[in-house]
Write an enzyme that holds these catalytic residues in place. Structure first.
Site, PDB file in Angstrom:
ATOM      1  N   LYS A  26       0.840  -1.210   0.000  1.00 22.30           N
ATOM      2  CA  LYS A  26       0.000   0.000   0.000  1.00 22.30           C
ATOM      3  C   LYS A  26       0.874   1.259   0.000  1.00 22.30           C
ATOM      4  CE  LYS A  26      -2.918   0.712   3.604  1.00 22.30           C
ATOM      5  NZ  LYS A  26      -2.656   2.015   4.248  1.00 22.30           N
ATOM      6  N   SER A  27       1.856   1.306   0.888  1.00 24.97           N
ATOM      7  CA  SER A  27       2.709   2.501   0.982  1.00 24.97           C
ATOM      8  C   SER A  27       3.425   2.754  -0.342  1.00 24.97           C
ATOM      9  CB  SER A  27       3.773   2.308   2.072  1.00 24.97           C
ATOM     10  OG  SER A  27       3.161   2.242   3.325  1.00 24.97           O
ATOM     11  N   ARG A 127      -8.724  11.890  12.679  1.00 26.23           N
ATOM     12  CA  ARG A 127      -7.269  11.709  12.843  1.00 26.23           C
ATOM     13  C   ARG A 127      -6.521  13.039  12.789  1.00 26.23           C
ATOM     14  NH1 ARG A 127      -5.432   6.776   9.243  1.00 26.23           N
ATOM     15  NH2 ARG A 127      -3.588   7.008  10.560  1.00 26.23           N
ATOM     16  N   SER A 172       7.028   9.303  12.039  1.00 22.54           N
ATOM     17  CA  SER A 172       5.957   9.084  11.067  1.00 22.54           C
ATOM     18  C   SER A 172       6.480   9.208   9.648  1.00 22.54           C
ATOM     19  CB  SER A 172       4.830  10.105  11.293  1.00 22.54           C
ATOM     20  OG  SER A 172       3.999  10.141  10.154  1.00 22.54           O
ATOM     21  N   GLN A 174       4.611   9.168   7.131  1.00 18.73           N
ATOM     22  CA  GLN A 174       3.681  10.038   6.397  1.00 18.73           C
ATOM     23  C   GLN A 174       4.111  11.494   6.515  1.00 18.73           C
ATOM     24  OE1 GLN A 174      -0.222   9.103   7.884  1.00 18.73           O
ATOM     25  NE2 GLN A 174      -0.305   7.157   6.789  1.00 18.73           N
ATOM     26  N   ASP A 324       1.991  -0.954  11.920  1.00 19.06           N
ATOM     27  CA  ASP A 324       0.661  -1.422  11.513  1.00 19.06           C
ATOM     28  C   ASP A 324       0.387  -2.864  11.951  1.00 19.06           C
ATOM     29  OD1 ASP A 324       0.065   0.989  10.323  1.00 19.06           O
ATOM     30  OD2 ASP A 324       0.866   0.391   8.376  1.00 19.06           O
ATOM     31  N   LYS A 351      -4.626   5.805  14.860  1.00 17.06           N
ATOM     32  CA  LYS A 351      -4.690   5.127  13.552  1.00 17.06           C
ATOM     33  C   LYS A 351      -6.150   5.119  13.083  1.00 17.06           C
ATOM     34  CE  LYS A 351      -0.328   4.295  13.068  1.00 17.06           C
ATOM     35  NZ  LYS A 351       0.407   5.002  12.013  1.00 17.06           N
TER      36      LYS A 351
END
Ligand code: S3P
Length: 446
Positions: A26-27, A127, A172, A174, A324, A351
């Site tokens: 996914k990433s 979030r 993170s 992200q 995750d 999350k």
């Protein structure tokens, strides 16, 4: 994106046996699409994860001018607009359930001369976004935000943006990636300092697309520098299977007696393999076979056989390398012999759901002994006995969280009477083929 709750029971039919493939990472899929959209010309992507989260990124890039489609072989083709070339989207960008889409694309928009509104489902709208708003504001972007730093929010990009040096306050990937993507259209050198190592797919892929990126290691810190106003070259990419998805059949095989499976073509980038290390320490029979490199990422076939697991203390430093995977680790811990202690997991509370709370309450329904603290769970396992709740078939609330749904499906396979998952539809955000894969391995009825 509309949401139709789909309840479904999972109960064991037989041991897991045979070969399986999990869908693309996914990433890496998000990053492949985003960088292909920033290149000048046509890229091709093989093995893209075709799930709701990734399609949210596709739709957003499309509405900002990139052309994204599938060829007759099922590969994806992206015709990029070039760094600086994003167009003003005419409607709000719907990120659905996807934190990665939202945070990475906010970074991308921040250094373009456009304004974009980001919306999401009720889970994503809870979030925290301040973690990306803060560095992107330092780069000159402006934000109109729902109180508390939540979606919906509007990003007004700044051109030229201002290069910054930013030390990540939370480990993170992200946040790191949002700043690195904003750096692409920012003159000068933008630096991100990473005190704890997080997944490095953005760095690897930026290099592959020809960005000017340098990485220095200073003790345990990494300093990542990107020189902006780059021209990215289109690429042909191949995406390995997602280790975070492979985790579910692998733990299921460890827990169900008689199981022996091979999950093929799984990414084993060391920033993602913390779970497998912890499981091996617990006594799991997991072997990486046929290790190789695909598209700049290490890949292996992973063999997992039923194992007697022992509880361990999980060091908090490993958390970013398996962030995750804690929900499924908690399920493994529930069947292990003795106590498994986890700590330093405050991030799990923000999350797709509060994963410490949702896992604790679901496992209690299976009669599992546990202690929930602010930053972790301590779980006393059953010593290999099937777990069993007060009701014959516990009903689990998944709170719009795909990994909670899949973790409890696996718990159901390792339990006396199975489980009823209140809503399996979130599984489609990352692993649409999860139920048929369990059926192919013989674990559940088709
Ligand atoms: C991701 C990073 C992680 C992870 C998420 C995907 C990414 O989030 O939980 O599923 O692709 O960069 P954080 O960066 O918030 O830890």
């Amino acid at each position: 994106m509309s949401h139709n709750p789909i309840p479904r029971p999972f109960s064991l039919r037989g041991p897991l046996r045979g070969h399986a493939r999990v869908p693309g990472d996914k990433s890496i899929s998000h990053r492949a699409l985003i960088l292909a959209a920033m290149a000048v010309g046509d890229s091709r992507i093989e093995g893209l994860l075709e799930s709701e989260d990734v399609i949210a990124t596709v739709a957003a890039l499309w509405s900002m001018g990139a052309q994204v489609g599938q060829d007759s072989n099922g590969n994806w083709a992206v015709s990029g607009v070039g760094v600086g070339g994003l167009l003003q989207p005419e409607t709000a960008l719907d990120m659905g359930n996807s934190g990665t889409s939202a945070r990475l694309l906010m970074g991308l928009v921040a250094s373009h001369a456009i304004t974009a509104t980001f919306i999401g489902d009720p889970s994503l709208s809870r979030r925290p976004m301040n973690r990306v708003i803060e560095p992107l504001s330092k780069m000159g972007a402006e934000f109109s935000v729902t109180p508390g730093g939540r979606l919906p929010l509007m990003v007004h990009g700044r051109v030229p943006a201002v290069p910054i040096e930013y030390r990540l306050p939370v480990p993170s990937a992200q946040v790191k990636s949002a700043v690195l993507l904003a750096a692409l259209n920012t003159p000068g050198v933008t630096r991100v300092i990473e005190p704890e190592r997080t997944r490095d797919h953005s760095e690897r892929m930026l290099k592959a697309f020809g960005a000017d990126i340098a990485i220095e290691e200073a003790g345990s810190e990494r300093i990542i520098s990107v020189t902006g106003e780059a021209e990215l070259r289109p690429q042909n990419l191949s995406i390995p299977g997602d280790p975070s998805s492979a985790a579910f059949p692998i733990v299921a095989a460890l827990l169900v007696p008689g199981s022996d499976i091979l999950v093929q073509h799984v990414g084993i980038n060391e920033t993602r393999t913390g779970l497998f290390e912890v499981l091996k320490e617990m006594g799991a029979d997991i072997v990486f076979e046929n290790e190789r490199e695909v598209g700049g990422e290490p890949v292996a076939d992973i063999r997992a056989r039923h194992s007697v697991l022992k509880g361990v203390d999980v060091p908090p430093e490993i958390a970013p390398r398996m962030i995750d995977e804690f929900p499924i680790l908690f399920v493994a811990a529930a069947l292990a012999e003795g106590e498994t202690k986890t700590s330093g997991l405050g991030e799990l509370r923000v999350k797709e759901s509060d994963r410490l709370a949702t896992m604790a309450s679901g496992l209690k329904q299976f009669g599992v002994q546990l202690d929930e603290r602010e930053d972790g769970l301590t779980i006393t396992g059953s010593g290999g006995e099937k777990i069993k709740g007060e009701s014959a078939m516990p009903e689990i609330r998944t709170s719009l969280d795909h990994r909670i749904a899949m973790s409890f499906a696996v718990a159901g396979l390792a339990s006396e009477g199975g489980v009823l998952i209140d809503d399996i539809s979130p599984i489609a955000t990352s692993f649409p083929s999860f139920p048929p894969m369990l059926a192919d391995l013989g674990a559940i009825a088709p």
